[in-house]
Motif scaffolding. Sequence first.
Motif, PDB file in Angstrom:
ATOM      1  N   ALA A  17       0.837  -1.208   0.000  1.00 52.85           N
ATOM      2  CA  ALA A  17       0.000   0.000   0.000  1.00 52.85           C
ATOM      3  C   ALA A  17       0.869   1.254   0.000  1.00 52.85           C
ATOM      4  N   LEU A  40       9.130  -6.030   3.285  1.00 56.87           N
ATOM      5  CA  LEU A  40       8.009  -6.961   3.408  1.00 56.87           C
ATOM      6  C   LEU A  40       8.538  -8.383   3.354  1.00 56.87           C
ATOM      7  N   LEU A  41       7.942  -9.240   4.143  1.00 55.36           N
ATOM      8  CA  LEU A  41       8.288 -10.662   4.166  1.00 55.36           C
ATOM      9  C   LEU A  41       9.760 -10.872   4.541  1.00 55.36           C
ATOM     10  N   ARG A 382       6.704 -20.078   9.145  1.00 54.97           N
ATOM     11  CA  ARG A 382       6.870 -18.708   9.626  1.00 54.97           C
ATOM     12  C   ARG A 382       5.508 -18.073   9.856  1.00 54.97           C
ATOM     13  N   GLY A 413      -3.806   0.844   3.268  1.00 58.29           N
ATOM     14  CA  GLY A 413      -3.586  -0.512   3.770  1.00 58.29           C
ATOM     15  C   GLY A 413      -4.675  -1.419   3.249  1.00 58.29           C
TER      16      GLY A 413
HETATM   17  C1  LIG Z   1       3.687 -14.446   2.436  1.00 55.33           C
HETATM   18  C2  LIG Z   1       2.495 -13.696   1.899  1.00 55.33           C
HETATM   19  C3  LIG Z   1       1.977 -14.048   0.680  1.00 55.33           C
HETATM   20  C4  LIG Z   1       0.867 -13.356   0.166  1.00 55.33           C
HETATM   21  N1  LIG Z   1       0.363 -13.730  -1.016  1.00 55.33           N
HETATM   22  C5  LIG Z   1      -0.690 -13.058  -1.520  1.00 55.33           C
HETATM   23  C6  LIG Z   1      -1.214 -13.408  -2.783  1.00 55.33           C
HETATM   24  O1  LIG Z   1      -0.736 -14.349  -3.409  1.00 55.33           O
HETATM   25  N2  LIG Z   1      -2.263 -12.693  -3.292  1.00 55.33           N
HETATM   26  C7  LIG Z   1      -2.812 -11.639  -2.576  1.00 55.33           C
HETATM   27  O2  LIG Z   1      -3.761 -11.004  -3.065  1.00 55.33           O
HETATM   28  N3  LIG Z   1      -2.352 -11.305  -1.362  1.00 55.33           N
HETATM   29  C8  LIG Z   1      -1.303 -11.991  -0.820  1.00 55.33           C
HETATM   30  N4  LIG Z   1      -0.820 -11.649   0.395  1.00 55.33           N
HETATM   31  C9  LIG Z   1      -1.477 -10.585   1.130  1.00 55.33           C
HETATM   32  C10 LIG Z   1      -0.846  -9.275   0.759  1.00 55.33           C
HETATM   33  O3  LIG Z   1       0.543  -9.396   0.684  1.00 55.33           O
HETATM   34  C11 LIG Z   1      -1.242  -8.272   1.839  1.00 55.33           C
HETATM   35  O4  LIG Z   1      -2.617  -8.034   1.727  1.00 55.33           O
HETATM   36  C12 LIG Z   1      -0.460  -6.983   1.630  1.00 55.33           C
HETATM   37  O5  LIG Z   1       0.910  -7.204   1.939  1.00 55.33           O
HETATM   38  C13 LIG Z   1      -0.992  -5.879   2.514  1.00 55.33           C
HETATM   39  O6  LIG Z   1      -0.228  -4.742   2.214  1.00 55.33           O
HETATM   40  P1  LIG Z   1      -0.205  -3.465   3.165  1.00 55.33           P
HETATM   41  O7  LIG Z   1       0.751  -2.510   2.582  1.00 55.33           O
HETATM   42  O8  LIG Z   1      -1.606  -3.036   3.423  1.00 55.33           O
HETATM   43  O9  LIG Z   1       0.315  -3.978   4.592  1.00 55.33           O
HETATM   44  P2  LIG Z   1       1.685  -4.665   5.012  1.00 55.33           P
HETATM   45  O10 LIG Z   1       2.203  -5.502   3.909  1.00 55.33           O
HETATM   46  O11 LIG Z   1       1.406  -5.288   6.333  1.00 55.33           O
HETATM   47  O12 LIG Z   1       2.696  -3.434   5.214  1.00 55.33           O
HETATM   48  C14 LIG Z   1       2.688  -2.606   6.355  1.00 55.33           C
HETATM   49  C15 LIG Z   1       4.099  -2.141   6.593  1.00 55.33           C
HETATM   50  O13 LIG Z   1       4.121  -1.243   7.698  1.00 55.33           O
HETATM   51  C16 LIG Z   1       5.353  -1.406   8.363  1.00 55.33           C
HETATM   52  N5  LIG Z   1       5.264  -0.839   9.728  1.00 55.33           N
HETATM   53  C17 LIG Z   1       4.712  -1.377  10.835  1.00 55.33           C
HETATM   54  N6  LIG Z   1       4.828  -0.534  11.876  1.00 55.33           N
HETATM   55  C18 LIG Z   1       5.464   0.582  11.430  1.00 55.33           C
HETATM   56  C19 LIG Z   1       5.857   1.821  12.020  1.00 55.33           C
HETATM   57  N7  LIG Z   1       5.596   2.106  13.311  1.00 55.33           N
HETATM   58  N8  LIG Z   1       6.473   2.746  11.233  1.00 55.33           N
HETATM   59  C20 LIG Z   1       6.693   2.514   9.925  1.00 55.33           C
HETATM   60  N9  LIG Z   1       6.354   1.340   9.313  1.00 55.33           N
HETATM   61  C21 LIG Z   1       5.737   0.389  10.052  1.00 55.33           C
HETATM   62  C22 LIG Z   1       5.586  -2.899   8.341  1.00 55.33           C
HETATM   63  O14 LIG Z   1       6.951  -3.203   8.495  1.00 55.33           O
HETATM   64  C23 LIG Z   1       5.063  -3.270   6.939  1.00 55.33           C
HETATM   65  O15 LIG Z   1       6.101  -3.299   5.989  1.00 55.33           O
HETATM   66  C24 LIG Z   1       0.287 -12.316   0.906  1.00 55.33           C
HETATM   67  C25 LIG Z   1       0.827 -11.970   2.154  1.00 55.33           C
HETATM   68  C26 LIG Z   1       1.936 -12.638   2.640  1.00 55.33           C
HETATM   69  C27 LIG Z   1       2.504 -12.228   3.965  1.00 55.33           C
END
Ligand SMILES: Cc1cc2nc3c(=O)[nH]c(=O)nc-3n(C[C@H](O)[C@H](O)[C@H](O)COP(=O)(O)OP(=O)(O)OC[C@H]3O[C@@H](n4cnc5c(N)ncnc54)[C@H](O)[C@@H]3O)c2cc1C
Length: 441
Positions: A17, A40-41, A382, A413
């Motif tokens: 996001a 990430l990951l 994990r 997000g």
């Molecule tokens: C292993 C894996 C495989 C996946 N495979 C798929 C798939 O095949 N298809 C699909 O549609 N979805 C998949 N997903 C789901 C998808 O990856 C998630 O929905 C997506 O990562 C969400 O993105 P996000 O940016 O909202 O949140 P997140 O990825 O959770 O990112 C939030 C970020 O905020 C950071 N953070 C936390 N606290 C703080 C702070 N205080 N200050 C600054 N930064 C901070 C964290 O380190 C993190 O990097 C998968 C998820 C994982 C974990």
Amino acid sequence: MTPTHAQSVVILGGGPAGLTAAYRLIHHGYRVTVVAPQPLLADAPPSTPAHDSPDALTILGCHHATQALLRSLHAGLQQPTQRDISLEFRLNESTIARYPRAWFPAPLHTWVSLLRFTGLPWRERWRLVSRLERLWEGDERLPADLEQRTADEWLASIGQSAQTCRIVWNPLARWLTGNALSALSADAFITSLRPLFLSTRHESRISVVQDSLQTCLIQPITERLTTGGATILRNTGSAQFRYERDHITGVLLRNGSLLQADWYIAALPPQQLTPLLPERWLTRYAYFQQLAELVSQDGTLVHLQAEQPCASPRLILLGDTVFHSVLVTTATPDRTDFSLITTDHQLAQTRLDFNVEGLIPDMLKSLRLLRPGCRLGPIHRRTIPNAILSLRPGTKLHRPIQRSPIANLLVAGAWTDTGWPPNLESAIVSGNHCADAIALQ
Ligand SMILES: Cc1cc2nc3c(=O)[nH]c(=O)nc-3n(C[C@H](O)[C@H](O)[C@H](O)COP(=O)(O)OP(=O)(O)OC[C@H]3O[C@@H](n4cnc5c(N)ncnc54)[C@H](O)[C@@H]3O)c2cc1C
């Protein structure tokens, strides 16, 4: 569009996001700083080399924002290889039913596919198809209270048996949303099914991208940000917003430094966002209060490889086991990768002395995914904290839109209100909304 003077944006969080918003904003000429405490990951098994990272990505045809981002990131280069796969359901120890894909125009393909799907007993199939037809014709409407009901209760009310719920609908709900039927609102369940089953043939495609999320999305965006002049701050997180009245004046980082910008995008999980907010806003704004109503649980991924080639990728949804799905992909030409997903809730339901990993080889053999005598590598497990947002009844009202009541703060997000279950598409859509909100000011 390029702003008349380069405004600055601080983005907290380097997941899909936050990175999507950053990528879009540097194209609009903004000065962007991303605070990304860890990639990430980052907790991938240390023994896993980057080139055969096990997290192959699954994308649906209806995930337009994800597909567009991938096309843009790899424009002029080789696009990540996507292979279409079918949805398969393990009905019992030895039977797998494939959800057929009929090559007819919508909505005919939905009816023909459903009528041919042997995972549902004939009578239940017929009931479902008749109901869909009445909805399609406008003779019937979906009940207005679906957000207040659980998905299993609603399925029972439309004549789906407990057995079908256990082996078909529950694994499907878990794969699409991470939530079990009994803890999922009927509205969220239907919303997650609709694009996959009730739209055009192209929209309902499921493809597996051979590269991981890291390789095909995170890494190329990070490279574009670096070459585009963005600053990426690693090894520190954000600790608190500084504010004056209803305006953010800066963000204090854990390393003690203060970042100041015109705009702030919080692209963090809700549990990490609330502690950054001033107490005054938490008590004053319902927008922020409702974040406390959002509940997440940890997801657990298990990976292992077998010394055999993978003929074609497969996705099998599993009822009646601790794992809700197994994804089979090519690791190397002579190795197959298996990824299994579960939640801490499912793990907690197994007996403490029960060896979860121990059952995997037998399960893969019973699914005929392993050749006789084939050697299996070590099993890596994990846990990803707060990976799965609970979509229990009532949650829809608590998922916030991206514009907050604070004029220079946006929230991104997968968990925010995007109309999607909290998946990659939702994360990317939310990042796009934030970038648009800033660029269109
Ligand atoms: C292993 C894996 C495989 C996946 N495979 C798929 C798939 O095949 N298809 C699909 O549609 N979805 C998949 N997903 C789901 C998808 O990856 C998630 O929905 C997506 O990562 C969400 O993105 P996000 O940016 O909202 O949140 P997140 O990825 O959770 O990112 C939030 C970020 O905020 C950071 N953070 C936390 N606290 C703080 C702070 N205080 N200050 C600054 N930064 C901070 C964290 O380190 C993190 O990097 C998968 C998820 C994982 C974990």
